[in-house]
Scaffold this motif. Structure first.
Motif, PDB file in Angstrom:
ATOM      1  N   GLY A   1       0.816  -1.288  -0.020  1.00  0.00           N
ATOM      2  CA  GLY A   1       0.150  -0.061   0.093  1.00  0.00           C
ATOM      3  C   GLY A   1       1.046   1.130  -0.011  1.00  0.00           C
ATOM      4  N   VAL A   2       2.015   1.278   0.996  1.00  0.00           N
ATOM      5  CA  VAL A   2       2.833   2.329   0.624  1.00  0.00           C
ATOM      6  C   VAL A   2       3.315   2.450  -0.622  1.00  0.00           C
ATOM      7  CG1 VAL A   2       5.222   3.325   1.713  1.00  0.00           C
ATOM      8  CG2 VAL A   2       3.436   2.248   3.366  1.00  0.00           C
ATOM      9  N   CYS A   3       3.885   1.653  -1.175  1.00  0.00           N
ATOM     10  CA  CYS A   3       4.406   1.667  -2.565  1.00  0.00           C
ATOM     11  C   CYS A   3       3.384   2.151  -3.475  1.00  0.00           C
ATOM     12  CB  CYS A   3       5.000   0.449  -2.985  1.00  0.00           C
ATOM     13  SG  CYS A   3       6.436  -0.140  -2.123  1.00  0.00           S
ATOM     14  N   MET A   4       2.353   1.847  -3.519  1.00  0.00           N
ATOM     15  CA  MET A   4       1.224   2.219  -4.293  1.00  0.00           C
ATOM     16  C   MET A   4       0.859   3.476  -4.120  1.00  0.00           C
ATOM     17  SD  MET A   4      -0.866   1.945  -6.756  1.00  0.00           S
ATOM     18  CE  MET A   4      -1.162   0.288  -7.240  1.00  0.00           C
ATOM     19  N   SER A   5       1.033   4.045  -2.656  1.00  0.00           N
ATOM     20  CA  SER A   5       0.723   5.340  -2.411  1.00  0.00           C
ATOM     21  C   SER A   5       1.541   6.394  -3.115  1.00  0.00           C
ATOM     22  CB  SER A   5       0.535   5.695  -0.865  1.00  0.00           C
ATOM     23  OG  SER A   5       1.827   5.653  -0.418  1.00  0.00           O
ATOM     24  N   PHE A   6       2.794   6.097  -3.152  1.00  0.00           N
ATOM     25  CA  PHE A   6       3.892   6.890  -4.046  1.00  0.00           C
ATOM     26  C   PHE A   6       3.257   7.156  -5.564  1.00  0.00           C
ATOM     27  CE2 PHE A   6       7.447   4.292  -1.834  1.00  0.00           C
ATOM     28  CZ  PHE A   6       6.970   5.098  -0.423  1.00  0.00           C
ATOM     29  N   VAL A   7       2.778   6.008  -6.149  1.00  0.00           N
ATOM     30  CA  VAL A   7       2.225   6.532  -7.457  1.00  0.00           C
ATOM     31  C   VAL A   7       0.663   6.899  -7.360  1.00  0.00           C
ATOM     32  CG1 VAL A   7       1.420   5.218  -9.534  1.00  0.00           C
ATOM     33  CG2 VAL A   7       3.283   4.477  -8.058  1.00  0.00           C
ATOM     34  N   ALA A   8      -0.101   6.625  -6.714  1.00  0.00           N
ATOM     35  CA  ALA A   8      -1.401   7.222  -6.727  1.00  0.00           C
ATOM     36  C   ALA A   8      -1.916   8.404  -5.863  1.00  0.00           C
ATOM     37  CB  ALA A   8      -2.639   5.962  -6.184  1.00  0.00           C
ATOM     38  N   GLU A   9      -0.884   8.413  -4.948  1.00  0.00           N
ATOM     39  CA  GLU A   9      -1.274   9.747  -3.949  1.00  0.00           C
ATOM     40  C   GLU A   9      -0.086  10.522  -3.766  1.00  0.00           C
ATOM     41  OE1 GLU A   9      -3.288   8.541  -0.163  1.00  0.00           O
ATOM     42  OE2 GLU A   9      -3.080   6.652  -0.864  1.00  0.00           O
ATOM     43  N   ALA A  10       0.405  10.962  -5.031  1.00  0.00           N
ATOM     44  CA  ALA A  10       1.804  11.495  -5.281  1.00  0.00           C
ATOM     45  C   ALA A  10       2.026  12.748  -4.773  1.00  0.00           C
ATOM     46  CB  ALA A  10       2.052  11.585  -6.775  1.00  0.00           C
ATOM     47  N   VAL A  11       0.956  13.577  -4.074  1.00  0.00           N
ATOM     48  CA  VAL A  11       0.961  14.829  -3.722  1.00  0.00           C
ATOM     49  C   VAL A  11       1.188  14.696  -1.984  1.00  0.00           C
ATOM     50  CG1 VAL A  11      -0.359  16.951  -2.771  1.00  0.00           C
ATOM     51  CG2 VAL A  11      -0.409  16.039  -5.381  1.00  0.00           C
ATOM     52  N   PHE A  12       0.740  13.408  -1.472  1.00  0.00           N
ATOM     53  CA  PHE A  12       1.008  13.174  -0.089  1.00  0.00           C
ATOM     54  C   PHE A  12       2.170  12.388   0.135  1.00  0.00           C
ATOM     55  CE2 PHE A  12      -3.812  13.565   0.437  1.00  0.00           C
ATOM     56  CZ  PHE A  12      -3.760  14.776   0.821  1.00  0.00           C
ATOM     57  N   ALA A  13       2.701  11.499  -0.689  1.00  0.00           N
ATOM     58  CA  ALA A  13       3.782  10.296  -0.245  1.00  0.00           C
ATOM     59  C   ALA A  13       4.449  10.375  -1.518  1.00  0.00           C
ATOM     60  CB  ALA A  13       2.753   8.984  -0.164  1.00  0.00           C
ATOM     61  N   SER A  14       5.773  10.038  -1.188  1.00  0.00           N
ATOM     62  CA  SER A  14       6.881   9.726  -2.142  1.00  0.00           C
ATOM     63  C   SER A  14       7.882   9.012  -1.319  1.00  0.00           C
ATOM     64  CB  SER A  14       7.385  11.083  -2.260  1.00  0.00           C
ATOM     65  OG  SER A  14       8.732  11.116  -2.906  1.00  0.00           O
ATOM     66  N   PRO A  15       8.777   8.184  -2.182  1.00  0.00           N
ATOM     67  CA  PRO A  15       9.913   7.712  -1.798  1.00  0.00           C
ATOM     68  C   PRO A  15      10.927   8.964  -1.169  1.00  0.00           C
ATOM     69  CG  PRO A  15       9.635   6.776  -3.910  1.00  0.00           C
ATOM     70  CD  PRO A  15       8.704   8.111  -3.571  1.00  0.00           C
TER      71      PRO A  15
END
Length: 507
Positions: A36-50
């Motif tokens: 889920g964290v990895c997907m959040s980098f893609v789908a929730e790019a304003v909130f989450a990133s590597p």
């Protein structure tokens, strides 16, 4: 019930689906959380990133107490000369109001997410990391329709997403920001995640991406060096355990501030109830005001007001660390065995510049006003930053486990407090607990509340301050609380907060 259920709650349909896919493939809650964290980098790019940081509250099935994995950002070891630093303001447009943020390479703190993911995986993971990144890699490469909520967030932080040619290539191809329904893809990020699964966290330390981070910082006015990346370590801490209504509440401990402030709010409300007063909107507002006072006093009043005055030192430690209050997302997962993961993540808003050709921005945590005071370089060197993020796990005497967390800046603690009270005191199911109206009292005295309170409660809230904002509908201002709740025999419930288009899946 013949078979125990699992449950996921997250801030995006694809984030929840990625976690659910891994659960269906035999992964546990921690595997699902990583996916889920990895997907959040893609789908929730304003909130989450590597390029950001976060926290995991982890409770392995049968474990007496959860563990807190702190992989939040750290301030650089050494400040660069002010004249050499890229650090400048932009205005985010929230419609009725604007807010100033600082971006540029000089706004970036040392990221910790890559190390955090592998620390989680080493401690609790079951499936190989290559399998866990597959849903995110697939989505990044194939693309998917951008949700209306994410498209709205793009417009809010448009100056960041359009700051550089590399950012525009992802978020505004052709020169115009993507809109809801447009296909969003980020193939470079897909490559980065695949590479990360192969090489491990060292990729972000002294590997190619670590080298790219250091080179970009050197060339474009940042503070970070390879020494910062090499020095970074994930901290595994005992949670701040607090009792409330017979339940054990595991909270994020110092140097983060959010958990201790939630604990104080719970303690205040329990004393309120002991005095025969109902825990209603007025009680919640009183708890928020009292918590603001305690926070303002740097914890000096806390020991005297708590039944066991063990938190004074914790609050002092929280105050001593530089705070960060930025854009955040959250994932809650409980599997059919009772393993529970609550993960909160933040990249601030991003610094405006993509790292090399790797598809992600570093954070802009040093652009937080409470840290830099509007002046570049005014931060304490080489310390773990504090945060309001408060991923929480609640253990009840009958075996019920609840994983809860939220984004929402300084409203994080009040959002968690209210949803926890709805579940533990008012005995609401999780969907009603999340959808119930919320209020928030700022340190300056401003009272904000959503529709849905009784006329009497509304009048009492209006009487608290000359500065009152009655919101016309539920709003993302009040957080995005995503809840997973599980009992071995009673089954599972989940709720994603509609304020941030949250999604829950039970299987």
């Amino acid at each position: 019930m013949s078979k125990p259920q699992s449950v996921v709650a997250a801030g995006h349909t694809r984030t929840a689906e990625a976690a659910a896919e891994i659960l269906a493939d035999g992964g546990n809650a921690f595997d699902a959380a990583i996916a889920g964290v990895c997907m959040s980098f893609v789908a929730e790019a304003v909130f989450a990133s590597p390029g950001g940081g976060g926290f995991l509250m982890a409770r392995a099935a049968g474990q007496r107490a959860p563990k807190l994995f702190d992989f939040f950002v750290e301030t650089p070891l050494k400040r660069r000369a002010v004249n050499d630093v890229s650090f400048f303001p932009i205005n985010a447009n929230f419609g009725p109001a604007t807010q100033e943020f600082h971006i540029g390479l000089g706004s970036s703190a040392t990221p910790g997410i890559a190390q955090g993911l592998f620390a989680m995986h080493e401690a609790y993971g079951r499936l190989p990391m290559k399998r866990l990144v597959e849903p995110a890699v697939r989505a990044a490469n194939e693309g998917f329709p951008l949700s209306d909520f994410q498209a709205y967030l793009f417009t809010v932080v448009a100056p960041i997403l359009q700051q550089s040619a590399s950012a525009r290539a992802i978020f505004a191809p052709g020169g115009t920001l993507l809109k809801g329904g447009d296909t969003f893809r980020n193939e470079r990020l897909g490559e980065t995640l695949s590479w990360l699964a192969e090489d491990g966290a060292r990729l972000f330390v002294d590997g190619d991406i670590g080298q790219a981070i250091a080179a970009q910082s050197r060339d474009l006015g940042g503070h970070l060096t390879l020494d910062d990346l090499k020095r970074y370590e994930v901290c595994i801490r005992d949670p701040l355990l607090w009792r409330f209504g017979g339940a054990a509440v595991a909270l994020n401990p110092p140097p983060s501030a959010g958990g201790a402030l939630v604990a104080y709010g719970l303690s205040y409300l329990e004393a309120f109830a002991a005095a025969g007063q109902p825990i209603d909107a007025r009680a919640l507002a009183a708890a928020m005001i009292a918590t603001n006072e305690v926070r303002g006093a740097h914890g000096n009043k806390l020991a005297a007001k708590l039944a066991a005055g063990a938190l004074a030192a914790d609050i002092a430690a929280s105050v001593a660390a530089p705070p960060a209050y930025r854009g955040t997302t959250h994932i809650s997962v409980i599997d059919s065995e009772g393993n529970a993961a609550a993960v909160s993540l933040s990249n601030g808003e991003g610094n405006g510049f993509i790292v090399g050709n790797h598809g992600f921005m570093l954070n802009n945590m040093l652009g937080e006003e409470d840290v830099v005071g509007g002046e570049p370089g005014a931060f304490h060197e080489g310390v773990r930053m504090s945060s309001m993020m408060a991923p929480t796990i609640i253990l009840e005497p009958d075996g019920t486990v609840t994983a809860i967390g939220t984004g929402g800046s300084n409203r994080i603690r009040t959002a968690i407090l209210q949803v926890a009270v709805n579940i533990l005191v008012h005995r609401m199911d999780v969907e009603d607990a999340v959808n119930a109206p919320r209020l928030h009292v700022e340190r300056c005295g401003t009272v904000s509340f959503e529709p849905g309170f009784t006329e009497e409660e509304g009048a009492a809230l209006r009487a608290l301050s000359e500065n009152v904002k009655a919101w016309p509908e539920l709003n993302l201002f009040f957080g995005g609380v995503h809840v997973a709740r599980w009992h071995e025999k009673k089954g599972a419930q989940g709720a994603g907060d509609p304020r941030r288009q949250g999604v829950a899946k039970v299987a």
